[in-house]
Design an enzyme around this catalytic site. Structure first.
Site, mmCIF file in Angstrom:
data_model
loop_
_atom_site.group_PDB
_atom_site.id
_atom_site.type_symbol
_atom_site.label_atom_id
_atom_site.label_comp_id
_atom_site.label_asym_id
_atom_site.label_seq_id
_atom_site.Cartn_x
_atom_site.Cartn_y
_atom_site.Cartn_z
ATOM 1 N N HIS A 10 1.015 -1.295 0.061
ATOM 2 C CA HIS A 10 0.246 0.003 0.280
ATOM 3 C C HIS A 10 0.996 1.076 -0.559
ATOM 4 O O HIS A 10 1.590 1.681 1.069
ATOM 5 C CB HIS A 10 -0.477 -0.147 1.353
ATOM 6 C CG HIS A 10 -1.866 0.777 0.986
ATOM 7 N ND1 HIS A 10 -1.679 1.813 2.210
ATOM 8 C CD2 HIS A 10 -2.542 1.614 0.985
ATOM 9 C CE1 HIS A 10 -2.696 2.699 2.830
ATOM 10 N NE2 HIS A 10 -3.432 2.635 0.913
ATOM 11 N N HIS A 53 -1.476 9.987 -2.965
ATOM 12 C CA HIS A 53 -2.911 9.924 -2.059
ATOM 13 C C HIS A 53 -3.855 11.722 -1.513
ATOM 14 O O HIS A 53 -4.822 11.278 -2.125
ATOM 15 C CB HIS A 53 -2.718 8.886 -0.455
ATOM 16 C CG HIS A 53 -4.133 9.199 -0.262
ATOM 17 N ND1 HIS A 53 -4.440 10.208 0.509
ATOM 18 C CD2 HIS A 53 -4.801 8.178 0.055
ATOM 19 C CE1 HIS A 53 -5.966 9.706 1.401
ATOM 20 N NE2 HIS A 53 -5.189 8.714 0.909
#
Ligand code: G3P
Ligand code: CA
Length: 412
Positions: free
Chosen positions: A95, A137
């Site tokens: 991730h 992100h």
């Protein structure tokens, strides 16, 4: 180095639903050796002191099966299978790279993740002011970069969409959380490992790594919100340009917007691509079934509807209805279930969490600590399941039974 080649071919994950269910090996509980029947030795001597005659067929068959099953419990040959869609080990999805150790979304963090054993590396993707796809992100650059030291705010802040790629390329990514600027024993191969990469640079890096090392590391880009048509198109075009086009490359596309998820599938279909799409959200029980809550549109997508275009769902580990029943329901309609995000740094506490979710049958584990996920999968894989070892014995027993039956038939 651990490579994806050590695991079974992944293409089976995208077979027809019925085939997937058939391929999912379930753990089977068998009698222990303490239950071994004593009848075989008892019948070695006949009342006449001569050779014992076979018993009637049904009883014999049952006893041969019992012997095979009992013997199987003492002679495991295969490692455990998993309750995943295709019975193979869950995928370890790095991730944002090895983001628990190094600055997230950087090539250095992805390289470390691969070295730690990741099957897949995951980036989030957003468009810059000049329409370039970058790895980020947040919709702003403040949390993860040094932009505040380099630029004045625009439109009251530091939105990705307000800065050009050339400007963003001047930034350095800072470590956050438990991450640092180095990792013991790891030397990045690239000259400038902690800059903001473009999505194209990321894809080129993974493609080249696979070609050089003969591995099959997958990519799992997320079209961040707002998952616009231009952003989705850019992502799919770049996936195609760098050769990530097929369902058997360990790769996926993902987004929280389920309408955009459908668009990602449509854009691929128009290009002949088959990378599975995962719809993100929360696992939710609905009536007698389950669905995934779409946070963007505020709607609930039934699993059966998602299965018409998606290959999987990516659900929050904290979802109140994420349990073995949800995973089974998803598998029943051919959807993989990937859980996010495993973020416990303590190895002992993390092991419990991984064990619990692997037991549910999760097909993929989004993790910030690649090594801990790899260790958890290895632990789960080391649990023996004895049934496969008993199969040869069972088949042998059936062969003996057939021979004895044939002899009796000839004597009759
Ligand atoms: O894509 C799965 C997971 O990464 C979703 O959460 O916010 O970290 O992108 P986020
Ligand atoms: Ca993500």
């Amino acid at each position: 180095m651990w490579t994806r080649a050590a695991k079974p071919a992944h293409s089976g994950r995208h077979a027809a639903p019925a085939d997937r269910r058939a391929g999912a090996g379930a753990a089977v509980m068998l009698p222990s050796k303490d239950c071994h029947p004593s009848w075989l030795t008892q019948r070695q001597a006949s009342p006449e002191g001569g050779r014992a005659m076979p018993e009637r067929t049904p009883t014999m068959l049952a006893k041969l099966i019992a012997v095979a099953v009992a013997a199987a419990s003492t002679t495991p040959l295969f490692a455990a299978s998993f309750a995943t869609l295709d019975g193979t080990a869950p995928l370890v999805i790095a991730h944002r790279g090895a983001s628990g150790y190094l600055p997230e979304h950087t090539l250095g963090a992805y390289e470390l993740a691969i070295q730690l054993g990741a099957d897949i590396v995951e980036p989030d993707v957003l468009l810059t002011a000049d329409g370039e796809a970058i790895m980020m992100h947040d919709t702003t650059l403040t949390r993860t970069t040094d932009i505040e030291a380099r630029f004045a705010p625009r439109n009251g802040g530091y939105a990705v969409a307000d800065f050009t790629l050339a400007e963003i390329k001047t930034l350095t990514v800072d470590p956050t959380g438990t991450a640092a600027t180095s990792y013991p024993g790891f030397t990045p191969s690239m000259a400038d490992p902690y800059k903001v990469p473009t999505f194209a640079e990321f894809l080129a890096y993974v493609r080249d790594y696979n070609n050089t090392n003969r591995t099959r590391i997958g990519v799992y880009p997320e079209s961040k919100i707002p998952a616009t048509t231009s952003q989705n198109t850019k992502i799919v075009d770049l996936m195609q340009a760098y050769g990530f086009t097929a369902a058997d490359q360990n790769s996926y596309l993902q987004t929280f917007d389920h309408l955009a998820a459908r668009q990602l599938a449509d854009l691929q279909a128009a290009r002949g691509m088959t990378v599975p799409v995962a719809a993100l959200g929360a696992a939710v029980a609905m009536g007698s079934g389950f669905g995934v809550f779409d946070f963007v549109n505020g709607t609930l997508s039934p699993l059966a509807d998602l299965a018409t275009f998606a290959g999987g769902v990516g659900v929050a580990l904290a979802s109140s209805d994420l349990n073995a029943d949800f995973v089974s329901a998803a598998h029943a309609v051919g959807l993989e279930v990937h859980g996010w995000t495993f973020n416990i740094a303590d190895p002992i506490a993390a092991a419990d969490q991984y064990g619990s979710f692997i037991g549910m049958g999760l097909d993929g584990l989004f993790t910030n600590y690649t090594d801990l996920a790899v260790a958890a999968v290895a632990r789960a894989a080391s649990t023996p399941v004895p049934l496969p070892a008993g199969l040869p014995l069972l088949l042998g027993g059936l062969g003996v039974m057939a021979t004895l039956t044939a002899r009796r038939t000839r004597r009759a």
